[in-house]
Design an enzyme around this catalytic site. Structure first.
Site, PDB file in Angstrom:
ATOM      1  N   CYS A 124     -10.885  -3.638  -3.649  1.00 31.66           N
ATOM      2  CA  CYS A 124      -9.883  -4.619  -4.097  1.00 31.66           C
ATOM      3  C   CYS A 124     -10.531  -5.944  -4.471  1.00 31.66           C
ATOM      4  O   CYS A 124     -10.044  -6.648  -5.354  1.00 31.66           O
ATOM      5  CB  CYS A 124      -8.819  -4.813  -3.036  1.00 31.66           C
ATOM      6  SG  CYS A 124      -7.673  -3.412  -2.985  1.00 31.66           S
ATOM      7  N   GLU A 138       0.274   5.276   0.627  1.00 31.00           N
ATOM      8  CA  GLU A 138      -0.683   6.298   1.057  1.00 31.00           C
ATOM      9  C   GLU A 138      -0.296   7.678   0.534  1.00 31.00           C
ATOM     10  O   GLU A 138       0.781   7.868  -0.047  1.00 31.00           O
ATOM     11  CB  GLU A 138      -0.775   6.264   2.594  1.00 31.00           C
ATOM     12  CG  GLU A 138      -1.298   4.906   3.057  1.00 31.00           C
ATOM     13  CD  GLU A 138      -1.487   4.787   4.551  1.00 31.00           C
ATOM     14  OE1 GLU A 138      -0.979   5.652   5.309  1.00 31.00           O
ATOM     15  OE2 GLU A 138      -2.159   3.813   4.963  1.00 31.00           O
ATOM     16  N   GLU A 190      -3.092  -4.759  -2.905  1.00 37.13           N
ATOM     17  CA  GLU A 190      -3.612  -5.614  -3.977  1.00 37.13           C
ATOM     18  C   GLU A 190      -3.592  -4.861  -5.305  1.00 37.13           C
ATOM     19  O   GLU A 190      -3.275  -5.431  -6.353  1.00 37.13           O
ATOM     20  CB  GLU A 190      -5.052  -6.052  -3.659  1.00 37.13           C
ATOM     21  CG  GLU A 190      -5.204  -6.878  -2.395  1.00 37.13           C
ATOM     22  CD  GLU A 190      -5.452  -6.051  -1.148  1.00 37.13           C
ATOM     23  OE1 GLU A 190      -4.931  -4.921  -1.054  1.00 37.13           O
ATOM     24  OE2 GLU A 190      -6.168  -6.544  -0.273  1.00 37.13           O
ATOM     25  N   ASN A 193       0.837  -1.203   0.000  1.00 41.51           N
ATOM     26  CA  ASN A 193       0.000   0.000   0.000  1.00 41.51           C
ATOM     27  C   ASN A 193       0.870   1.251   0.000  1.00 41.51           C
ATOM     28  O   ASN A 193       1.965   1.279   0.576  1.00 41.51           O
ATOM     29  CB  ASN A 193      -1.012  -0.008   1.150  1.00 41.51           C
ATOM     30  CG  ASN A 193      -0.460  -0.330   2.509  1.00 41.51           C
ATOM     31  OD1 ASN A 193       0.592  -0.951   2.650  1.00 41.51           O
ATOM     32  ND2 ASN A 193      -1.157   0.096   3.536  1.00 41.51           N
ATOM     33  N   CYS A 195     -10.159  -5.049   0.906  1.00 42.71           N
ATOM     34  CA  CYS A 195     -11.274  -4.095   0.993  1.00 42.71           C
ATOM     35  C   CYS A 195     -12.244  -4.346  -0.171  1.00 42.71           C
ATOM     36  O   CYS A 195     -11.937  -5.094  -1.113  1.00 42.71           O
ATOM     37  CB  CYS A 195     -10.751  -2.657   0.960  1.00 42.71           C
ATOM     38  SG  CYS A 195     -10.250  -2.095  -0.669  1.00 42.71           S
ATOM     39  N   CYS A 222      -4.082   0.514  -2.399  1.00 45.08           N
ATOM     40  CA  CYS A 222      -3.957  -0.717  -1.611  1.00 45.08           C
ATOM     41  C   CYS A 222      -2.867  -1.622  -2.184  1.00 45.08           C
ATOM     42  O   CYS A 222      -2.509  -1.525  -3.372  1.00 45.08           O
ATOM     43  CB  CYS A 222      -5.273  -1.478  -1.615  1.00 45.08           C
ATOM     44  SG  CYS A 222      -6.567  -0.757  -0.588  1.00 45.08           S
TER      45      CYS A 222
HETATM   46  N1  THU Z   1      -5.235  -1.624   2.739  1.00 49.46           N
HETATM   47  C1  THU Z   1      -4.708  -2.421   1.757  1.00 49.46           C
HETATM   48  O1  THU Z   1      -3.587  -2.172   1.271  1.00 49.46           O
HETATM   49  N2  THU Z   1      -5.434  -3.480   1.343  1.00 49.46           N
HETATM   50  C2  THU Z   1      -6.666  -3.799   1.810  1.00 49.46           C
HETATM   51  O2  THU Z   1      -7.356  -4.610   1.240  1.00 49.46           O
HETATM   52  C3  THU Z   1      -7.143  -3.171   3.050  1.00 49.46           C
HETATM   53  C4  THU Z   1      -6.548  -1.827   3.315  1.00 49.46           C
HETATM   54  C5  THU Z   1      -4.464  -0.454   3.162  1.00 49.46           C
HETATM   55  C6  THU Z   1      -5.020   0.863   2.673  1.00 49.46           C
HETATM   56  C7  THU Z   1      -4.459   1.821   3.693  1.00 49.46           C
HETATM   57  O3  THU Z   1      -3.152   2.197   3.289  1.00 49.46           O
HETATM   58  C8  THU Z   1      -4.352   0.982   4.965  1.00 49.46           C
HETATM   59  O4  THU Z   1      -4.430  -0.370   4.562  1.00 49.46           O
HETATM   60  C9  THU Z   1      -5.443   1.277   5.988  1.00 49.46           C
HETATM   61  O5  THU Z   1      -6.700   1.214   5.406  1.00 49.46           O
END
Ligand code: THU
Length: 134
Positions: free
Chosen positions: A90, A45, A56, A43, A87, A54
């Site tokens: 994803c 940000e 994925e 991920n 999520c 994310c």
């Molecule tokens: N996150 C992912 O990378 N994948 C997911 O399926 C769930 C959430 C990340 C996004 C963000 O950077 C952090 O987790 C908190 O939501």
């Protein structure tokens, strides 16, 4: 269940590179394609929070950039109390490139793992067939 050791290693490695100054929640993902290649993502940000991506999505982008589009298996890992689920967004992104029966392994950094299928994660997925009358 026992996670695939190659995907587990790849996702754990790439997770270390996650850029997470806002959530502090590092996620790693690894995809094996039908050709046997492995692609990784973490991920990333952003200070404008919705612009973050994310793990994925990163792994899928790496796969497509390499010219591949067929996911055979995917694994996701985070330092989570329970195996971390993709999520909603994803789930739809994975479903674009994976059949309903594809294994999605959800992992924690302390060794818990849960195997699910794409169909388990996204029942009733929106698909191209829903646009057949368009
Ligand atoms: N996150 C992912 O990378 N994948 C997911 O399926 C769930 C959430 C990340 C996004 C963000 O950077 C952090 O987790 C908190 O939501």
């Amino acid at each position: 269940m026992q996670p695939d050791p190659i995907l587990l290693g790849a996702a754990s490695d790439v997770r270390q590179n996650a850029y997470v100054p806002y959530s502090r929640f590092k996620v790693g993902a690894a995809i094996r394609t039908v050709s046997g290649s492995v692609f990784k993502g973490c991920n990333v940000e952003n200070v404008a929070y919705p612009e973050g991506t994310c793990a994925e999505a990163g792994a899928i982008a790496a796969m497509v950039a390499a010219g591949e589009t067929q996911i055979a298996e995917i694994l996701v890992i985070a330092d989570s109390p329970e195996p971390v689920p993709p999520c909603g967004g994803c789930r739809q992104k994975i479903a674009e490139f994976a059949g309903q029966g594809v294994l999605v392994t959800l992992c924690t950094t302390d060794g818990k793992a849960r195997g699910m299928t794409v169909a388990d994660l996204l029942p009733g997925a929106f698909a191209a067939t829903h646009m057949d009358r368009a």
